[in-house]
Structures are given as C-alpha cells and as structure tokens.
Design an enzyme around this catalytic site. Structure first.
Site, mmCIF file in Angstrom:
data_model
loop_
_atom_site.group_PDB
_atom_site.id
_atom_site.type_symbol
_atom_site.label_atom_id
_atom_site.label_comp_id
_atom_site.label_asym_id
_atom_site.label_seq_id
_atom_site.Cartn_x
_atom_site.Cartn_y
_atom_site.Cartn_z
ATOM 1 C CG HIS A 117 -0.355 0.321 2.509
ATOM 2 N ND1 HIS A 117 -0.036 -0.637 3.445
ATOM 3 C CD2 HIS A 117 -0.020 1.512 3.074
ATOM 4 C CE1 HIS A 117 0.473 -0.060 4.516
ATOM 5 N NE2 HIS A 117 0.495 1.238 4.320
ATOM 6 C CG ASP A 147 -0.101 -4.079 2.640
ATOM 7 O OD1 ASP A 147 0.070 -3.584 1.516
ATOM 8 O OD2 ASP A 147 -0.198 -3.392 3.671
ATOM 9 N N GLY A 218 4.042 6.666 8.081
ATOM 10 C CA GLY A 218 5.397 6.705 7.543
ATOM 11 C C GLY A 218 6.234 5.531 8.000
ATOM 12 C CG ASN A 219 7.039 3.882 12.003
ATOM 13 O OD1 ASN A 219 6.663 4.759 12.770
ATOM 14 N ND2 ASN A 219 8.280 3.412 12.029
ATOM 15 C CB SER A 220 3.341 1.757 6.325
ATOM 16 O OG SER A 220 2.232 2.025 7.137
ATOM 17 N N GLY A 273 -7.317 -25.500 -3.152
ATOM 18 C CA GLY A 273 -8.478 -25.740 -4.009
ATOM 19 C C GLY A 273 -9.751 -26.091 -3.277
ATOM 20 C CB VAL A 275 -15.539 -23.339 -1.549
ATOM 21 C CG1 VAL A 275 -16.429 -22.195 -1.081
ATOM 22 C CG2 VAL A 275 -15.142 -23.157 -3.013
#
Length: 367
Positions: A117, A147, A218-220, A273, A275
């Site tokens: 992000h 992420d 800003g640490n992300s 594979g 659900v």
C-alpha cells in the site's frame, strides 16, 4: 594519714597495671596494611544499566544501515499521459503529494521489502539510504493480499538485515522498530510483542503480530527487530484512535513473498483448491460433530490438491500438516505458509468418523 597514703599507692599501682596492659596489646596487634590509592587513570566499573544501554545502542547502530525511507511519487508527477488526463478533467498535474513509507534491505544486491500500500499507484519510487544516498527503485512484484511489495536498487556497499524466524516469536518478547514516521528518518521505538495471530486488521489477508511499539504514519513497510537484531516483522498499520496498538506482518510470510518474486519474477501463491465456511454450532449438529473447531469444506475445485486427496463437501478439516486447525481462517493461513510442492498430511471429520489423507500443495492457477 596512713589511709591517704594507702589510697595514693593503690591509684598509682592501678595506673601502672593499665599502662602495662595497653602497651602489651598494642605491640601484639598486627600493623594495618597500607592500601595504595586508586589510580586516577582507571575508569570506574560500568553499572548494569549503563552496560545494557551501551549494548542496545550498539545493536541499533548495527541495523540502521539496512533501513530505508520510501518516497512513492504520484503518477501525475512523472507520467505525461496521466498529466494530460488530469488536465483534461480540470486537475493540476503534480499536485498530489508523495506517499512516504519505510522499507528494509534484505539482500546485498539491493532487494528492498516494503508494504504494497506504500507504493501502490506510484509513478516512480525513490529510496533514501541511511548514508544519505537517494536512488531510484525498480518495482519487481508484490502480493497485494499479504500487503508485501519487493523493490530493487542498484547500489554498492549495502548491508542487508538478517532474517529471523517469526514462528519462534513469543508474547512479551522485546522488540524495536526503525522507520520514517512523519518524515523523520531513522526513528527508533521500542516495545514488546503484545499478541499473536491477530486477524482482519487491514487489507492484508494474513495474521499479524500486535505490538505496543510506537508506530506512526510513515512507519509502514519498515522493519520490526527482535533484540538480537534479527528481522521478525514488517510494520503494517496502527489503530486509528492512537491507542498505542500497532501491527506487523510476520517475517516468515514476508520472506516467502520475497523469495518467490526473486526466484520466479512473481509471487506464486500456494493453492489447495477448497471453498470453506465457518463451522457454526448448528452446522456441527447437523453433521453429527461435537466440536466447532475446524474448517468446514463446502466445495472443492476439480483436479485441485484437495479433490485429488479425496476431500469432499461436508468434511471438517481439524488438522493440517500436523497442526490443529481452529477455523477456516486458520486453515487458509496454514495453506499460505506451505511451500508449493510440499506434501501435507490432513485429518478430517466425516459423518461422525475420522479420515486421514495426504495432499500435494500446488501453485494457484492463473486467472
């Protein structure tokens, strides 16, 4: 007169006896040892607190060169096509602010890990090194679901961080973060691991470490180190209310994404594979199961590892690769941790009985 003379003689005799005893004891006592004065050139011994303080500052200094600041420049500041499109709709090209974040060098050839992000939608990315060098970064790939993004810089004299094993992290363990909060480079904060296995706290689809280490905007993407200087997490987010609760992606998840992109040019996600759905008390009763722990399968994909292993709708997976399964999210995470090509053992509850099988983890099919 005679009585006075006797008293005087008695006092004189008593004084003589006391004098003899005093001098006899003084001669018998050993002479005191002379202690040489301490040399003024010798430093006083360090206290325990001073020693710990020096050890920690030395530790921080050893990892600082591996931490970088990320400057994600908006596309309308570098891409002429985006600039023209923005002008067409009445916007001002270059008016969008840069996205600031943090990252960590994980190889001596310039691989940098950060959050997806942080660089998502950027037209260009610059990396600021601890020695003051600023250089462009190439985007190599990412796994948006965890992420995690991987960048590459071309530079000499890099010092990569040492990977730690996040599976061995314990609640209460001391940690510290280094990053670029609010544009303040090389900011160090310290705390502990407050919790493990936190879920659904951001766009990432994995579990998190919770920490009370101070994390700000800003640490992300920056590193979370344990007290040997090993990388055990990538900071990801902080609660909006500023309650001092922050979260980090465990390093083993990050490392799998990095190694897959480094070796294959893209992230290859493990695939089972199935659900899955939560196993509610009502559903467990209908299936004749006395527990709600486990992952309920409501379907399997054709020719998937699950289907080839003989799993079917209505099965409840209670163990995966010899690890107990709490629920369907737990099973999803255990699958994501499994290398492609690994054979795993599976135990399921089926119609009141138990069934065991094995499956080979495959690569997720392309869309």
């Amino acid at each position: 007169m005679k009585s006075v003379l006797r008293f005087v003689l008695f006092v004189a005799f008593l004084a003589l006896v006391l004098a003899v005893v005093y001098f006899a004891r003084k001669q018998a006592a050993p002479a005191p040892e002379l202690v040489p004065p301490a040399s003024v050139s010798e430093p006083a011994p360090r206290s325990t607190l001073e020693t710990r303080d020096r050890e920690f500052t030395d530790l921080v200094a050893s990892v600082l060169p591996s931490v970088v600041s990320i400057d994600a420049i908006p596309a309308d500041a570098v891409d002429p096509n985006v600039q023209r499109l923005k002008l067409l709709f009445g916007g001002q090209p270059g008016s969008s602010p840069s996205q600031l974040g943090s990252g960590v060098i994980v190889s001596d050839v310039g691989h940098v890990v950060t959050n997806f992000h942080v660089i998502n939608g950027a037209g260009a990315v610059r990396v600021h090194l601890s020695d003051g060098r600023i250089m462009p970064a190439k985007y190599l790939g990412a796994d948006p679901r965890s992420d995690v993004a991987i960048l590459k810089i071309e530079a000499e004299g890099l010092q990569p961080a040492k990977w730690g094993n996040s599976d061995q992290v314990r609640i209460g363990q001391g940690v510290f973060a280094v990053g670029n909060p609010l544009g303040l480079q090389e900011t160090v904060t310290q705390g502990i691991i407050s919790g493990k296995g936190r879920r659904a706290l951001s766009e990432a689809a994995n579990e998190f470490f919770q920490t009370d280490t101070a994390i700000n905007q800003g640490n992300s993407g920056g590193p979370l180190f344990e007290l040997r200087g090993e990388l055990i997490g990538i900071t990801n987010m902080v609660t909006a209310g500023g309650e001092g609760i922050a979260f980090a992606i465990p390093s083993n998840i990050v490392r799998r994404v990095f190694e897959s992109i480094r070796d294959n040019g893209r992230f290859i996600r493990p695939w089972f594979g199935t659900v899955m759905r939560p196993l509610t008390p009502r559903m467990a009763s209908q299936l004749g199961i006395s527990t709600t722990k486990g992952a309920l399968l409501v379907g399997t994909y054709e020719n998937s590892p699950a289907a080839l292993a003989g799993l079917m709708p209505g099965d409840v997976v209670v163990s995966f690769n010899n690890k107990p399964i709490i629920d369907h999210i737990d099973l999803r995470n255990r699958i994501a941790e499994s290398p492609v090509g690994q054979e795993v053992s599976i135990q399921v509850l089926r119609k009141g009985g138990e069934y065991s099988t094995k499956a080979m983890i495959a690569a997720e099919p392309s869309p």
